[in-house]
Design an enzyme around this catalytic site. Structure first.
Site, PDB file in Angstrom:
ATOM      1  N   LYS A 163       0.834  -1.196   0.000  1.00 11.15           N
ATOM      2  CA  LYS A 163       0.000   0.000   0.000  1.00 11.15           C
ATOM      3  C   LYS A 163       0.873   1.251   0.000  1.00 11.15           C
ATOM      4  O   LYS A 163       1.972   1.249   0.578  1.00 11.15           O
ATOM      5  CB  LYS A 163      -0.864   0.046   1.274  1.00 11.15           C
ATOM      6  CG  LYS A 163      -1.922  -1.017   1.397  1.00 11.15           C
ATOM      7  CD  LYS A 163      -2.629  -0.880   2.746  1.00 11.15           C
ATOM      8  CE  LYS A 163      -3.686  -1.946   2.958  1.00 11.15           C
ATOM      9  NZ  LYS A 163      -4.886  -1.710   2.137  1.00 11.15           N
TER      10      LYS A 163
ATOM     11  N   ARG B 158     -10.173 -11.683   2.717  1.00  9.84           N
ATOM     12  CA  ARG B 158     -11.147 -12.686   2.250  1.00  9.84           C
ATOM     13  C   ARG B 158     -10.537 -14.086   2.228  1.00  9.84           C
ATOM     14  O   ARG B 158     -11.262 -15.077   2.327  1.00  9.84           O
ATOM     15  CB  ARG B 158     -11.682 -12.287   0.880  1.00  9.84           C
ATOM     16  CG  ARG B 158     -10.680 -12.300  -0.244  1.00  9.84           C
ATOM     17  CD  ARG B 158     -11.141 -11.518  -1.454  1.00  9.84           C
ATOM     18  NE  ARG B 158     -11.147 -10.083  -1.188  1.00  9.84           N
ATOM     19  CZ  ARG B 158     -11.571  -9.171  -2.068  1.00  9.84           C
ATOM     20  NH1 ARG B 158     -12.044  -9.567  -3.241  1.00  9.84           N
ATOM     21  NH2 ARG B 158     -11.534  -7.896  -1.770  1.00  9.84           N
TER      22      ARG B 158
END
Length: 447
Positions: free
Chosen positions: A226, A300
């Site tokens: 990120k 996820r």
């Protein structure tokens, strides 16, 4: 001065009928106070000290159920009581208590305003919901250097012990041996091992309710690292687990008639030579092979293994909570988490409870037409969609594959952060969905 200061609650344009003197009415006019939502006005006594406060509730149409939280966030330490037409005493007190929250672990602790419980307020329910909310807020606010996987596991173990249950932990390479390959893959690059924390509470004869919370204690994004601006808040990437633990506290404290199971996959998504990579194909507990499109979509993956485990004992209901996608924030903003549910009637009940207690949620569709966006040319499924559209929905559809079609399952994609203060929610880590879910589950299962 009396031992407690009154907070006189006034609806919009209700100053003229409030139980105050004409002098104080003139004071309100001169300060532009007409009962605007959230506005607090000190009223002087004869000695020029503060003798009371006026507090604006706003109009009936736009009133927040927890508007008195704004009073608590603005008041100095002291003891207060409510006067005027403040509505439901339990909601009013709850809003005040939630608004008085301060995170002072790293700063000098200051005394907070205290509210005398008004007549008719449910003290036990207020204390339960406040404690449960503060569990979630405190956990999200603690930085990753003090709440890495080791410390988070220790916190959960201590929390479970207070409720008379023990945790089971599957850690490090035991995750591979016991078939949790995606939890292991996501967390293996950290110097603190990945793990799955598991505990159960309640009568085994009761309906089985399983809560699954995303416990990424910090998310660098992995090899798809990120940018700094996006990484700054990633201590909150365990916000799903924090809120699951807050909800579990509410359920256990209230004694709901369930056999509760809590599953928290705990990892740090770090970067090292053994980090998982874009393009990798991972096995999963469910047996599906998963192509990795971006290592910054790690939540996820750990949820999928945990959901597969949850589903194996055929529970009555599975609920997972996760700070899963930025797409959910784009669609609905920071204050309104989407909920995906196979049972539309229960989702409606949940949303009604949330709206009544100022814990809003919004139902989004498990739109099967977008499932094709998860197609992979080399594996059973890709874990992110092609093209970046409908990101929150496709994340939910990915998770959907890991729970049998006949199981009732619900997914909440929460933010767990208040970027600005609002009623009952000071700035910072926050609870989302806890009160709504608790109310709906209490209706469903009873105490």
């Amino acid at each position: 001065m009396s031992e407690t200061l009154p907070i006189i609650c006034v609806t919009e344009n209700g100053v003229k009928t409030a139980n105050i003197s004409e002098t104080h009415r003139a004071w309100a006019r001169s300060n532009g106070f007409v009962g605007q939502s959230g506005k607090l006005l000190a009223l002087p006594d004869k000695e020029g000290e503060i003798g009371a406060y006026l507090f604006g509730l706003g109009s009936e149409v736009n009133r927040s159920a927890l508007v008195l939280g704004l009073a608590a966030s603005a008041l100095a330490a002291g003891t207060y009581r409510l006067e005027g037409d403040y509505g439901d005493p339990t909601l009013a007190s709850l809003g005040f208590r939630l608004g008085a929250y301060r995170f002072d672990r790293y700063a000098e602790a200051k005394d907070q305003p205290v509210l005398e419980l008004p007549e008719g307020a449910d003290a036990a329910e207020i204390e339960n919901l406040v404690t449960s909310a503060f569990i979630a807020r405190d956990l999200v606010n603690i930085p990753a250097n003090d709440l890495g996987p080791d410390a988070f596991e220790a916190w959960i173990a201590e929390f479970a012990e207070t409720h008379g249950v023990e945790v089971k932990v599957i850690r490090d390479d035991d995750l591979l041996a016991q078939n949790f390959p995606m939890i292991h893959a996501v967390g293996r690059a950290s110097d603190q091992a990945p793990r799955l924390v598991d505990f159960s509470w309640g009568d085994a004869a009761n309906p089985k309710l399983t809560l699954v919370g995303k416990g990424v204690t910090f998310d660098t994004g992995g090899l798809n690292i990120k940018p700094g601006s996006s990484m700054a808040l990633m201590k909150k990437d365990m916000g799903g687990a924090a809120n699951v633990l807050g909800l579990a506290n509410a359920i256990m404290t209230a004694g709901l008639k369930v056999r509760l199971r809590v599953l928290v996959p705990v990892v740090e998504n770090s970067i090292a030579g053994n980090a998982f990579r874009p393009g990798d194909v991972l096995p999963s507990r469910k047996g599906l092979t998963v192509e990795i499109g971006n290592t910054d979509a790690e939540g996820r993956l750990i949820l999928a293994d945990a959901l597969a485990l949850a589903d194996e004992e055929q529970p009555d209901l599975i609920i997972d909570m996760a700070t899963l996608t930025g797409a959910a924030r784009v669609a609905l903003g920071p204050d309104l988490p989407p909920v995906y549910a196979r049972d539309g009637a229960f989702a409606k009940t949940l949303i009604e409870h949330g709206m009544a207690i100022d814990d809003p949620l919004w139902e989004m569709p498990l739109w099967n037409g977008y499932d094709k966006l998860l197609a992979s040319k080399i594996a059973d499924v890709s874990h992110i969609s092609t093209g970046g559209l409908a990101g929150s929905i496709t994340a939910a559809l990915f998770l959907n594959r890991f729970v049998r079609p006949e199981t009732e399952w619900m997914h909440l994609d929460i933010f767990a952060w208040a970027p600005e203060a609002r009623p009952g929610r000071p700035f910072g880590g926050t609870d989302q969905g806890v009160r709504a879910l608790y109310g709906a589950l209490k209706d469903r299962y009873g105490q």
